[in-house]
Write a protein that holds these residues in place. Structure first.
Motif, PDB file in Angstrom:
ATOM      1  N   PHE A 505       0.813  -1.228   0.000  1.00 35.72           N
ATOM      2  CA  PHE A 505       0.000   0.000   0.000  1.00 35.72           C
ATOM      3  C   PHE A 505       0.844   1.274   0.000  1.00 35.72           C
ATOM      4  O   PHE A 505       0.299   2.373  -0.005  1.00 35.72           O
ATOM      5  CB  PHE A 505      -0.944   0.021   1.220  1.00 35.72           C
ATOM      6  CG  PHE A 505      -2.253  -0.674   1.002  1.00 35.72           C
ATOM      7  CD1 PHE A 505      -3.349   0.015   0.505  1.00 35.72           C
ATOM      8  CD2 PHE A 505      -2.398  -2.024   1.293  1.00 35.72           C
ATOM      9  CE1 PHE A 505      -4.558  -0.623   0.302  1.00 35.72           C
ATOM     10  CE2 PHE A 505      -3.603  -2.671   1.097  1.00 35.72           C
ATOM     11  CZ  PHE A 505      -4.686  -1.977   0.599  1.00 35.72           C
ATOM     12  N   LEU A 525      -2.631   2.906   7.368  1.00 36.98           N
ATOM     13  CA  LEU A 525      -3.454   1.708   7.170  1.00 36.98           C
ATOM     14  C   LEU A 525      -4.074   1.258   8.480  1.00 36.98           C
ATOM     15  O   LEU A 525      -3.498   1.456   9.554  1.00 36.98           O
ATOM     16  CB  LEU A 525      -2.601   0.557   6.610  1.00 36.98           C
ATOM     17  CG  LEU A 525      -2.283   0.549   5.118  1.00 36.98           C
ATOM     18  CD1 LEU A 525      -1.569  -0.750   4.769  1.00 36.98           C
ATOM     19  CD2 LEU A 525      -3.536   0.707   4.269  1.00 36.98           C
ATOM     20  N   SER A 566      -7.359  -1.712   4.941  1.00 41.58           N
ATOM     21  CA  SER A 566      -6.508  -2.497   4.037  1.00 41.58           C
ATOM     22  C   SER A 566      -7.225  -3.682   3.405  1.00 41.58           C
ATOM     23  O   SER A 566      -6.744  -4.248   2.422  1.00 41.58           O
ATOM     24  CB  SER A 566      -5.275  -3.002   4.798  1.00 41.58           C
ATOM     25  OG  SER A 566      -5.686  -3.824   5.894  1.00 41.58           O
ATOM     26  N   LEU A 571     -10.135  -0.162  -1.871  1.00 36.95           N
ATOM     27  CA  LEU A 571      -8.716   0.149  -1.698  1.00 36.95           C
ATOM     28  C   LEU A 571      -7.824  -0.970  -2.216  1.00 36.95           C
ATOM     29  O   LEU A 571      -6.732  -0.710  -2.726  1.00 36.95           O
ATOM     30  CB  LEU A 571      -8.439   0.450  -0.225  1.00 36.95           C
ATOM     31  CG  LEU A 571      -9.148   1.734   0.239  1.00 36.95           C
ATOM     32  CD1 LEU A 571      -9.293   1.785   1.735  1.00 36.95           C
ATOM     33  CD2 LEU A 571      -8.407   2.965  -0.256  1.00 36.95           C
ATOM     34  N   GLU A 572      -8.286  -2.208  -2.096  1.00 48.68           N
ATOM     35  CA  GLU A 572      -7.507  -3.328  -2.625  1.00 48.68           C
ATOM     36  C   GLU A 572      -7.323  -3.203  -4.141  1.00 48.68           C
ATOM     37  O   GLU A 572      -6.253  -3.485  -4.681  1.00 48.68           O
ATOM     38  CB  GLU A 572      -8.187  -4.663  -2.284  1.00 48.68           C
ATOM     39  CG  GLU A 572      -7.917  -5.129  -0.859  1.00 48.68           C
ATOM     40  CD  GLU A 572      -8.341  -6.564  -0.646  1.00 48.68           C
ATOM     41  OE1 GLU A 572      -9.350  -6.973  -1.240  1.00 48.68           O
ATOM     42  OE2 GLU A 572      -7.668  -7.267   0.120  1.00 48.68           O
ATOM     43  N   LYS A 575      -5.105   0.139  -5.151  1.00 48.31           N
ATOM     44  CA  LYS A 575      -3.651   0.125  -4.933  1.00 48.31           C
ATOM     45  C   LYS A 575      -2.871  -0.403  -6.147  1.00 48.31           C
ATOM     46  O   LYS A 575      -1.668  -0.138  -6.296  1.00 48.31           O
ATOM     47  CB  LYS A 575      -3.300  -0.673  -3.673  1.00 48.31           C
ATOM     48  CG  LYS A 575      -3.372  -2.181  -3.771  1.00 48.31           C
ATOM     49  CD  LYS A 575      -2.917  -2.789  -2.455  1.00 48.31           C
ATOM     50  CE  LYS A 575      -2.874  -4.284  -2.351  1.00 48.31           C
ATOM     51  NZ  LYS A 575      -3.240  -5.141  -3.413  1.00 48.31           N
TER      52      LYS A 575
END
Length: 620
Positions: A505, A525, A566, A571-572, A575
């Motif tokens: 990240f 995070l 996270s 967001l996964e 990134k």
């Protein structure tokens, strides 16, 4: 020579309400006029004992009622303080209260509710126009030579002229409407006085003519006798023994005293003898006074010394957080000529006040034993009770026990005692969150961190919470902590993010930091969220911020840390994207959505809409 005047606009609105029978039962017009007469007697009673200009005044306070069935008139007369021409204009032609407009805007159209508000606002005189086509007031101020007449039909104007009147005081004559002619009757008047004004602390006399017959047959003659009869007991109810009084006596006295058509929720009647001698009678209303949250609220407590009225305008008689209480304090130990300055420093009154607060709080604690009754009380007065936490340190624990809060686990508000009983064994603090909106607080991503631990969070959305709660410190040896504060979250602890995930990240976090700039303190995070992001960090001190605004300074904006979930799909996927513009727009959108959940507003709606449109377009 008479002079015409026009009613203040607000008075015209009130008169319109009165004339169209705002009150659900018209008969209480007499209660209002008798109550006003009693106030006038109270004021002169005090001045006759303390003002050297009036020391020679022969004064036996009384209220006289009379009627004429044929002319359909009813007259209420007192020998109290009276009014000058200027006072006639200010008292009967205008409302010298800054809350007039807010009062009028608070009227709901519900006759029953609005009638209670009208009484509380202290405009009972105008209730005369519910039953009268014309009202004539003749008055002479005590110590003055000239008397004046005030006349109006309640249709926008009134006239004032000079007149002759032998003694001080006020006489009000109502020319009754045809449909209300029944009020010009001995039985009607006696019944109303018994019902509403039995405990007015001055004698009320009724003058009437009684017929009796003498002789028999053709010799039988009707003889008319003029009679004057006292129709109330004229005892100050607070001076009477509780054993002499019924619940109905207290209720009716309260309605007359407080100008409230609703019954009181509770009352506390206390007589103290010993080092100090005094009597108190306090009422807890069922409905909050309309001016409860106004700076210029009117005190609901009257101070007497040996049954002589001293003042009803001293806000020091009870602490500010008990300003909803109505009642009487009657001391045997204060001097009659006590000034306001002396009152504020008087040890006798300070002791009476301290004991009175304890009695009132005991009564509120008694209400709290019944959840249903306390819910009604707390809906009306809970917010003002909280104010006591900031000033009444002596009763701080009692006040804390009386407070109720919604929580992250309960929609029904609970006490701090219940909160503590529900705590898991590993929980060492009481957690709270303060915000402007309860629904937004419930949706806060920060709560997810506590939910994972099984901890409950108190949710506080009253304006006063930001001022008083941070100053509380602890409850029953447990510290109270702001759930969103960085230090609290650090103590809370959470599952750490693995080094591998942290590394994956790094690039996204750097882009977020660059995009958001100084809007955030940091971007990190988190492994304890369900939402995509959360803003965490110390809340602004609401009290300090408010003080700064009052001084014309804008308080500094408290920057918060943005936590990224996270494990969240947004967001996964983000990134691994290379599109810097998409990442930047998403960072701003997530930040704005977090602010929206926090405060219900977006600082730059135009920018938000632009970025949202761009992002939607890219995904299509």
């Amino acid at each position: 020579m008479s002079k015409k005047h026009t009613f203040q606009t607000e008075i015209n609105q009130l008169l319109d309400l009165m004339i169209h029978s705002l009150y659900s039962n018209k008969e209480i017009f007499l209660r209002e006029l008798i109550s006003n007469a009693s106030d006038a007697l109270d004021k002169l009673n005090y001045l006759a004992l303390t003002d050297s200009k009036l020391k020679d005044l022969q004064f036996q306070p009384r209220i006289d009622l009379s009627f004429d069935e044929k002319k359909k008139t009813l007259t209420i007369q007192d020998n109290g303080i009276g009014m000058t021409q200027e006072e006639l204009i200010s008292h009967l032609g205008t409302i010298a209260k800054s809350g007039t407009k807010s009062f009028l805007s608070s009227l709901s159209g519900d006759k029953k509710k609005d009638s209670a508000l009208i009484g509380q606002f202290g405009v009972g005189f105008y209730s005369a126009f519910m039953v009268a086509d014309k009202v004539v007031v003749q008055t002479k101020k005590a110590g003055e030579k000239q008397a004046h007449t005030w006349v109006s039909d309640g249709k926008g104007e009134y006239e004032i002229s000079e007149c002759l009147k032998d003694s001080q005081g006020t006489q009000i004559t109502l020319y009754l409407k045809d449909e209300d002619a029944n009020f010009a009757s001995r039985w009607e008047i006696e019944n109303i006085v018994k019902k509403y004004s039995e405990h007015i602390p001055f004698p009320i006399y009724l003058s009437y003519t009684q017929s009796k017959f003498e002789g028999e047959g053709e010799e039988k003659k009707e003889i008319k006798e003029d009679k004057v009869e006292q129709i109330n007991n004229a005892k100050a109810i607070w001076k009477m023994s509780k054993n002499e009084l019924k619940d109905e006596d207290y209720k009716e006295f309260y309605k007359s005293f407080a100008h409230d058509n609703t019954e009181p929720m509770r009352w506390v009647h206390t007589k103290v003898e010993g080092t100090l001698e005094y009597t108190t009678l306090f009422f807890i209303p069922s409905v909050a006074p309309f001016d409860l949250y106004r700076v210029d609220y009117k005190s609901g407590v009257k101070l007497y010394v040996k049954r002589v009225f001293i003042t009803d305008d001293d806000k020091e008689l009870l602490p500010q957080y008990l300003r909803f209480v109505r009642g009487v304090i009657d001391s045997e130990d204060l001097p009659l000529n006590v000034s306001r300055e002396i009152l504020q420093q008087n040890k006798v009154l300070a002791n009476i006040r301290a004991a009175s607060v304890k009695k009132i709080l005991s009564e509120i604690e008694s209400i709290a034993q019944d959840d249903g009754a306390y819910q009604k009380f707390y809906t009306q007065f809970g917010k003002v009770l909280k104010e006591g936490l900031y000033g009444d340190y002596e009763n701080k624990e009692r006040l804390l026990n009386l407070l109720r809060f919604p929580t992250s686990k309960h929609s029904q508000s609970i006490s701090l005692k219940t909160y503590k009983e529900n705590m898991p064994t590993d929980q060492k603090s009481i957690y709270y969150m303060i915000g402007e909106n309860l629904e937004l607080l419930k949706a806060s991503p920060v709560l997810e961190k506590y939910a994972k631990k099984g901890y409950e969070v108190l949710l506080m959305s009253d304006e006063v919470d930001g001022f008083v709660i941070p100053s509380v410190g602890e409850y029953d040896k447990l510290p109270l902590k702001d759930a969103s504060a960085a230090e609290t979250l650090k103590e809370l602890g959470e599952d750490s993010v693995s080094q591998e995930v942290q590394k994956s990240f790094e690039k996204l976090i750097a882009t977020f930091k660059e995009a958001l700039g100084d809007q955030v303190k940091d971007v990190v995070l988190s492994a304890s969220l369900d939402s995509p992001v959360a803003l965490v960090g110390d809340e602004q001190n609401a009290m300090m911020a408010n003080l700064m605004r009052q001084m014309g300074q804008e308080p500094p904006i408290a920057k918060k840390t943005m936590e990224l979930n996270s494990t969240h799909p947004i967001l996964e996927q983000l990134k691994d994207k290379e599109d810097k513009e998409l990442i930047s727009n998403t960072a701003h959108l997530l930040y704005a959505s977090a602010k929206l959940l926090e405060s219900g507003t977006i600082e730059d709606a135009k920018d938000f809409a632009h970025r949202l449109n761009q992002t939607i377009l890219k995904t299509l």
